[in-house]
Design a protein around this motif. Structure first.
Motif, PDB file in Angstrom:
ATOM      1  N   ILE A 124       0.862  -1.180   0.000  1.00  0.00           N
ATOM      2  CA  ILE A 124       0.000   0.000   0.000  1.00  0.00           C
ATOM      3  C   ILE A 124       0.898   1.229   0.000  1.00  0.00           C
ATOM      4  N   VAL A 125       0.664   2.130  -0.926  1.00  0.00           N
ATOM      5  CA  VAL A 125       1.380   3.408  -0.974  1.00  0.00           C
ATOM      6  C   VAL A 125       0.349   4.505  -0.746  1.00  0.00           C
ATOM      7  N   THR A 126       0.581   5.363   0.237  1.00  0.00           N
ATOM      8  CA  THR A 126      -0.418   6.371   0.581  1.00  0.00           C
ATOM      9  C   THR A 126       0.227   7.694   0.974  1.00  0.00           C
ATOM     10  N   SER A 127      -0.467   8.761   0.631  1.00  0.00           N
ATOM     11  CA  SER A 127      -0.060  10.096   1.092  1.00  0.00           C
ATOM     12  C   SER A 127      -0.845  10.500   2.338  1.00  0.00           C
ATOM     13  N   GLY A 128      -1.721   9.608   2.792  1.00  0.00           N
ATOM     14  CA  GLY A 128      -2.516   9.883   3.976  1.00  0.00           C
ATOM     15  C   GLY A 128      -1.798   9.484   5.256  1.00  0.00           C
ATOM     16  N   ARG A 129      -2.503   9.605   6.361  1.00  0.00           N
ATOM     17  CA  ARG A 129      -1.946   9.245   7.669  1.00  0.00           C
ATOM     18  C   ARG A 129      -2.315   7.808   8.001  1.00  0.00           C
ATOM     19  N   ILE A 130      -1.312   7.026   8.344  1.00  0.00           N
ATOM     20  CA  ILE A 130      -1.546   5.627   8.699  1.00  0.00           C
ATOM     21  C   ILE A 130      -1.963   5.558  10.163  1.00  0.00           C
ATOM     22  N   ALA A 135      -3.438   2.728  11.607  1.00  0.00           N
ATOM     23  CA  ALA A 135      -3.158   1.397  12.144  1.00  0.00           C
ATOM     24  C   ALA A 135      -2.764   0.486  10.989  1.00  0.00           C
ATOM     25  N   ASN A 136      -1.958  -0.532  11.293  1.00  0.00           N
ATOM     26  CA  ASN A 136      -1.600  -1.550  10.291  1.00  0.00           C
ATOM     27  C   ASN A 136      -0.975  -2.722  11.015  1.00  0.00           C
ATOM     28  N   ASN A 137      -0.875  -3.856  10.363  1.00  0.00           N
ATOM     29  CA  ASN A 137      -0.295  -5.047  10.991  1.00  0.00           C
ATOM     30  C   ASN A 137       0.902  -5.591  10.218  1.00  0.00           C
ATOM     31  N   THR A 138       1.669  -4.687   9.584  1.00  0.00           N
ATOM     32  CA  THR A 138       2.911  -5.119   8.957  1.00  0.00           C
ATOM     33  C   THR A 138       3.928  -5.501  10.026  1.00  0.00           C
ATOM     34  N   GLU A 155       4.007   7.260   2.188  1.00  0.00           N
ATOM     35  CA  GLU A 155       4.273   6.155   3.106  1.00  0.00           C
ATOM     36  C   GLU A 155       3.983   4.827   2.401  1.00  0.00           C
ATOM     37  N   VAL A 156       4.806   3.816   2.729  1.00  0.00           N
ATOM     38  CA  VAL A 156       4.675   2.508   2.084  1.00  0.00           C
ATOM     39  C   VAL A 156       4.524   1.422   3.153  1.00  0.00           C
ATOM     40  N   LEU A 157       3.476   0.623   3.012  1.00  0.00           N
ATOM     41  CA  LEU A 157       3.265  -0.558   3.850  1.00  0.00           C
ATOM     42  C   LEU A 157       3.442  -1.794   2.977  1.00  0.00           C
ATOM     43  N   THR A 158       4.207  -2.767   3.438  1.00  0.00           N
ATOM     44  CA  THR A 158       4.483  -3.952   2.634  1.00  0.00           C
ATOM     45  C   THR A 158       4.284  -5.209   3.469  1.00  0.00           C
ATOM     46  N   TRP A 159       3.571  -6.152   2.902  1.00  0.00           N
ATOM     47  CA  TRP A 159       3.379  -7.469   3.517  1.00  0.00           C
ATOM     48  C   TRP A 159       3.983  -8.530   2.605  1.00  0.00           C
ATOM     49  N   THR A 203      -2.086 -14.150   9.445  1.00  0.00           N
ATOM     50  CA  THR A 203      -2.899 -12.970   9.668  1.00  0.00           C
ATOM     51  C   THR A 203      -3.066 -12.195   8.368  1.00  0.00           C
ATOM     52  N   ALA A 204      -4.306 -11.911   8.001  1.00  0.00           N
ATOM     53  CA  ALA A 204      -4.567 -11.179   6.772  1.00  0.00           C
ATOM     54  C   ALA A 204      -4.083  -9.740   6.891  1.00  0.00           C
ATOM     55  N   PRO A 205      -3.431  -9.198   5.854  1.00  0.00           N
ATOM     56  CA  PRO A 205      -3.017  -7.798   5.887  1.00  0.00           C
ATOM     57  C   PRO A 205      -4.214  -6.866   6.126  1.00  0.00           C
ATOM     58  N   THR A 206      -3.993  -5.849   6.955  1.00  0.00           N
ATOM     59  CA  THR A 206      -5.044  -4.870   7.217  1.00  0.00           C
ATOM     60  C   THR A 206      -4.410  -3.521   7.564  1.00  0.00           C
ATOM     61  N   ALA A 207      -5.087  -2.454   7.189  1.00  0.00           N
ATOM     62  CA  ALA A 207      -4.597  -1.111   7.496  1.00  0.00           C
ATOM     63  C   ALA A 207      -5.777  -0.159   7.605  1.00  0.00           C
TER      64      ALA A 207
END
Length: 292
Positions: free
Chosen positions: A248-254, A256-259, A270-274, A282-286
């Motif tokens: 997930i690539v986002t310009s917003g505010r994260i 919560a996430n489970n990376t 910001e970049v989230l990677t699973w 555990t299924a990826p979630t943000a």
């Protein structure tokens, strides 16, 4: 009791569960790379490139079917429960019982075929043209840029879509197919908050029971090559490994996430990677705040 018969009994139990999975016409990832981009105001871009597996078109769907030719069942000693050679009368009795059930088996096969076709937009899995028909169905939908059949229910696909972020989004969505097991689900909340769930990217998750079942069958596949007298056990068909990367690539505010390692920075935000593997439970979630 010889090992390959014990393996067959375990396989039968798994196949009973598989029949319930097939009632939902399950679809699961194989090896893949997927990305969700949320950097433009009120827009999203989602891509998925790699394998996608339709269990209804695979050999797995046929494993629980009664064989078309008579195959004697093993006989066992009443006292020791060890396998023994069946007598001629026992084999004849089994054959008579099998022949008497021919009409019922044919009716059940027809019922299952109609049920599966109803779940697959009218595509009959038993039809030799079923794979080509599904390929045409997918390619006529927006976003499906490549669909190549690899055999046994496995396809190599490239999907890419860009749209306005004013509605929920789910992948895959296939015309007239039940939406039973999404790989990725984007849910809009009030206040420009977005929840992203990816239940299909968890190989051992209650939301993806097919993957867990296939994991059990993988173990049986290993046992199938073993027997106590050099005989082969039941052969399991090959099926894809759920393995890949979701980003997930986002310009917003994260929020919560489970990376495993949290967010990293990139020029685009910001970049989230699973990293998904057969051990992913555990299924990826943000949860993102996209307020500008």
């Amino acid at each position: 009791m010889r090992l390959h018969h014990a393996t067959r009994m375990a396989a039968t139990a798994l196949l009973a569960g598989l029949s319930m999975v097939l009632s939902g016409c399950f679809i699961t990832p194989g090896k893949f790379t997927s990305e969700l981009i949320l950097t433009e105001p009120d827009q999203f871009t989602f891509t998925y490139e790699g394998e996608i597996f339709f269990v209804g078109l695979s050999q797995l769907a046929e494993m629980g079917n009664t064989p078309e030719t008579f195959e004697p069942k093993p006989c066992f000693n009443d006292n020791t429960f060890e396998e023994r050679e069946c007598s001629r009368n026992e084999i004849a009795g089994q054959r008579a019982e099998w022949e008497a059930g021919a009409e019922a088996r044919a009716a059940e096969a027809a019922r299952k075929s109609e049920q599966m076709a109803a779940l697959m937009a009218g595509i009959d899995p038993a039809n030799p043209e079923a794979t080509a028909e599904l390929t045409r169905l997918l390619l006529r939908q927006e976003g499906w840029e490549k669909v190549e059949a690899k055999g046994d229910g496995l396809f190599d696909i490239r999907y890419s879509v860009t749209g306005d972020l004013n509605h929920d989004f789910m992948f895959p969505v296939i015309e007239d197919f039940p939406t039973t097991n999404p790989f990725v689900h984007v849910i809009l909340r009030k206040g420009n908050v977005v929840r992203i769930n990816a239940p299909g990217f968890a190989a051992e998750n209650d939301a993806n029971p097919l993957a867990a079942m296939m994991g059990g069958m993988a173990g049986l596949a290993g046992l199938s090559a073993i027997s106590d007298e050099g005989e082969d056990g039941p052969k399991m068909p090959e099926f894809p490994t759920v393995e890949g990367t979701f980003t997930i690539v986002t310009s917003g505010r994260i929020m919560a996430n489970n990376t495993d390692e949290g967010a990293s920075r990139s020029p685009n935000g910001e970049v989230l990677t699973w990293a998904i593997s057969p051990r992913t439970k555990t299924a990826p979630t943000a949860l993102l705040d996209l307020s500008r």
